[in-house]
Design a protein around this motif. Structure first.
Motif, PDB file in Angstrom:
ATOM      1  N   ILE A  31      -9.652  -0.329  -8.544  1.00  0.00           N
ATOM      2  CA  ILE A  31      -8.564   0.628  -8.342  1.00  0.00           C
ATOM      3  C   ILE A  31      -7.555   0.521  -9.478  1.00  0.00           C
ATOM      4  O   ILE A  31      -7.109   1.524 -10.033  1.00  0.00           O
ATOM      5  CB  ILE A  31      -7.874   0.381  -6.980  1.00  0.00           C
ATOM      6  CG1 ILE A  31      -8.853   0.645  -5.842  1.00  0.00           C
ATOM      7  CG2 ILE A  31      -6.630   1.253  -6.840  1.00  0.00           C
ATOM      8  CD1 ILE A  31      -8.312   0.286  -4.464  1.00  0.00           C
ATOM      9  N   SER A  73       0.826  -1.205   0.000  1.00  0.00           N
ATOM     10  CA  SER A  73       0.000   0.000   0.000  1.00  0.00           C
ATOM     11  C   SER A  73       0.864   1.260   0.000  1.00  0.00           C
ATOM     12  O   SER A  73       0.557   2.228  -0.702  1.00  0.00           O
ATOM     13  CB  SER A  73      -0.941   0.001   1.207  1.00  0.00           C
ATOM     14  OG  SER A  73      -0.205  -0.025   2.417  1.00  0.00           O
ATOM     15  N   ILE A 126      -1.402   3.806  -1.916  1.00  0.00           N
ATOM     16  CA  ILE A 126      -2.813   3.484  -1.706  1.00  0.00           C
ATOM     17  C   ILE A 126      -3.164   3.706  -0.238  1.00  0.00           C
ATOM     18  O   ILE A 126      -2.474   3.220   0.658  1.00  0.00           O
ATOM     19  CB  ILE A 126      -3.111   2.025  -2.093  1.00  0.00           C
ATOM     20  CG1 ILE A 126      -2.826   1.814  -3.584  1.00  0.00           C
ATOM     21  CG2 ILE A 126      -4.557   1.658  -1.774  1.00  0.00           C
ATOM     22  CD1 ILE A 126      -2.838   0.356  -3.990  1.00  0.00           C
ATOM     23  N   LEU A 180     -10.156  -3.513   0.987  1.00  0.00           N
ATOM     24  CA  LEU A 180      -9.513  -3.830  -0.275  1.00  0.00           C
ATOM     25  C   LEU A 180      -9.625  -5.324  -0.546  1.00  0.00           C
ATOM     26  O   LEU A 180      -9.664  -6.142   0.382  1.00  0.00           O
ATOM     27  CB  LEU A 180      -8.035  -3.425  -0.252  1.00  0.00           C
ATOM     28  CG  LEU A 180      -7.724  -1.938  -0.134  1.00  0.00           C
ATOM     29  CD1 LEU A 180      -6.216  -1.706  -0.224  1.00  0.00           C
ATOM     30  CD2 LEU A 180      -8.454  -1.125  -1.192  1.00  0.00           C
ATOM     31  N   ASP A 194     -15.433  -1.428  -6.557  1.00  0.00           N
ATOM     32  CA  ASP A 194     -14.857  -0.361  -7.378  1.00  0.00           C
ATOM     33  C   ASP A 194     -13.416  -0.734  -7.718  1.00  0.00           C
ATOM     34  O   ASP A 194     -12.604  -0.981  -6.817  1.00  0.00           O
ATOM     35  CB  ASP A 194     -14.866   0.972  -6.620  1.00  0.00           C
ATOM     36  CG  ASP A 194     -16.275   1.501  -6.378  1.00  0.00           C
ATOM     37  OD1 ASP A 194     -17.153   1.246  -7.223  1.00  0.00           O
ATOM     38  OD2 ASP A 194     -16.490   2.152  -5.330  1.00  0.00           O
ATOM     39  N   GLN A 233     -11.658  -1.881  -4.330  1.00  0.00           N
ATOM     40  CA  GLN A 233     -12.189  -1.523  -3.013  1.00  0.00           C
ATOM     41  C   GLN A 233     -13.638  -1.963  -2.968  1.00  0.00           C
ATOM     42  O   GLN A 233     -14.413  -1.705  -3.901  1.00  0.00           O
ATOM     43  CB  GLN A 233     -12.081  -0.025  -2.738  1.00  0.00           C
ATOM     44  CG  GLN A 233     -12.638   0.355  -1.361  1.00  0.00           C
ATOM     45  CD  GLN A 233     -12.183   1.707  -0.876  1.00  0.00           C
ATOM     46  OE1 GLN A 233     -10.988   1.985  -0.826  1.00  0.00           O
ATOM     47  NE2 GLN A 233     -13.129   2.566  -0.514  1.00  0.00           N
TER      48      GLN A 233
END
Length: 261
Positions: free
Chosen positions: A33, A5, A10, A67, A31, A47
Motif C-alpha cells: 500500500i 486508518s 485506508i 493489513l 500487495d 495488504q
C-alpha cells in the motif's frame, strides 16, 4: 481516538479470526500500500490477500484479507553492533518470546518472502499514532510491568515511547524489536517506573516456564538467533529469576533511547 486508518484514508478489510490471520501471514499474497513514514529501515504497510494456497485451506475464505507491516531484510540500515541482515529475524524472535511467555505483547509476526525479498511480516493493529507510552501508562501499570520484564529479557535497545500502540480494543502492542537479543547488556527503554520493584510471582512463573522451553529447544529461537544470543537470553532469564526484581538503570544516558518517542 482517531485511528491511523481514518487519518490515512485506508479502508480496513473485514475482521478475521486468529486462525485465518495466521494462515494469511504465512501464505497470503502481499500487495504494498505504501511506505511507513519516519522509519529508519524500510517499512511498508501492505495488504495480505488469500492466495491459491490459503484459499485451499478450509479455514480461509477465498476473499479473506488483512493489513500487515512488512520489513524486508534488503531495507535494513547497517548497524555497527548488530550483524547485517538479522533485524527481521529478531522481530520474529521477539514475537516468539512474547508467545512463549503467554503475554501477547507483540503482534503475530512471521519470517517470509515478500515483494522485496525475505522479511518480517507482522499483523497490523489499528491505533491512534498520536498516543504513546507517556500518555497511556497511567492505569495500565501492570501491562507495562510485563513490558519492562519483556524488554529486560530480550535486551531491547530501543523501547521508545512510540513503540507501544493502543489498539481500538484497548490492547497494548509493542513494535520495532529488530535491535534486540544482543549478547552484551544494552537495555534502552523509557519504561523505568518499576526499576528495582519486586517481580510479581505470576511474572516469575511465566519467566521460569520460558526458561524450560528455551532450554528444551521447543522455542525454535535457534533458527532465528545465533547460539551465543540464545545463551545470553538464558543468562538474562536466570538473572531475573535469581534477583526477583526489575532491573535498575545503569545511570548513564544510554539507559534511554533518543528520541524518547
Amino acid at each position: 481516538m482517531t485511528l491511523l486508518s481514518a487519518q490515512a484514508g485506508i479502508e480496513l478489510p473485514d475482521p478475521i479470526d486468529d486462525t485465518v490471520a495466521a494462515s494469511l501471514l504465512e501464505y497470503g499474497e502481499i500487495d504494498v500500500i505504501g511506505r511507513m513514514p519516519w522509519s529508519s529501515n524500510a517499512t511498508f504497510l501492505v495488504q495480505v490477500n488469500a492466495s491459491d494456497v490459503t484459499a485451499a485451506i478450509a479455514e480461509v475464505p477465498p476473499d479473506a484479507a488483512m493489513l500487515a507491516i512488512y520489513k524486508p531484510q534488503a531495507g535494513e540500515r547497517p548497524l555497527w553492533d548488530f550483524p547485517d541482515g538479522t533485524l527481521a529475524a529478531r522481530e520474529v524472535a521477539a514475537y516468539g518470546v512474547s508467545e512463549l511467555l503467554g503475554w501477547q505483547l507483540v503482534p503475530r509476526t512471521v519470517l517470509r518472502d515478500g515483494p522485496v525479498g525475505l522479511g518480517a511480516l507482522s499483523q497490523f493493529h489499528d491505533h491512534d499514532p498520536e498516543q504513546h507510552y507517556f500518555e497511556i501508562v497511567n492505569g495500565r501499570e501492570d501491562v507495562f510491568r510485563r513490558f519492562a520484564a519483556f524488554d529486560a529479557l530480550i535486551n531491547n535497545t530501543d523501547r521508545k515511547g512510540g513503540h507501544v500502540l493502543l489498539d481500538e480494543h484497548d490492547h497494548v502492542w509493542g513494535i520495532d524489536h529488530g535491535t534486540c537479543f544482543h549478547v552484551h547488556p544494552k537495555l534502552r527503554t523509557v519504561i523505568w517506573e518499576f526499576a528495582g520493584e519486586p517481580l510479581d510471582q505470576s511474572l516469575l512463573s511465566d519467566i521460569d516456564c520460558l526458561r524450560g522451553r528455551v532450554e528444551s529447544g521447543a522455542s525454535n529461537l535457534d533458527k532465528l538467533l545465533m547460539p551465543a544470543e540464545v545463551d545470553a537470553l538464558l543468562t538474562r532469564i536466570g538473572v531475573l529469576l535469581k534477583r526477583k526484581r526489575f532491573p535498575l538503570p545503569s545511570g548513564d544516558y544510554h539507559d534511554y533511547p533518543w528520541p524518547t518517542i
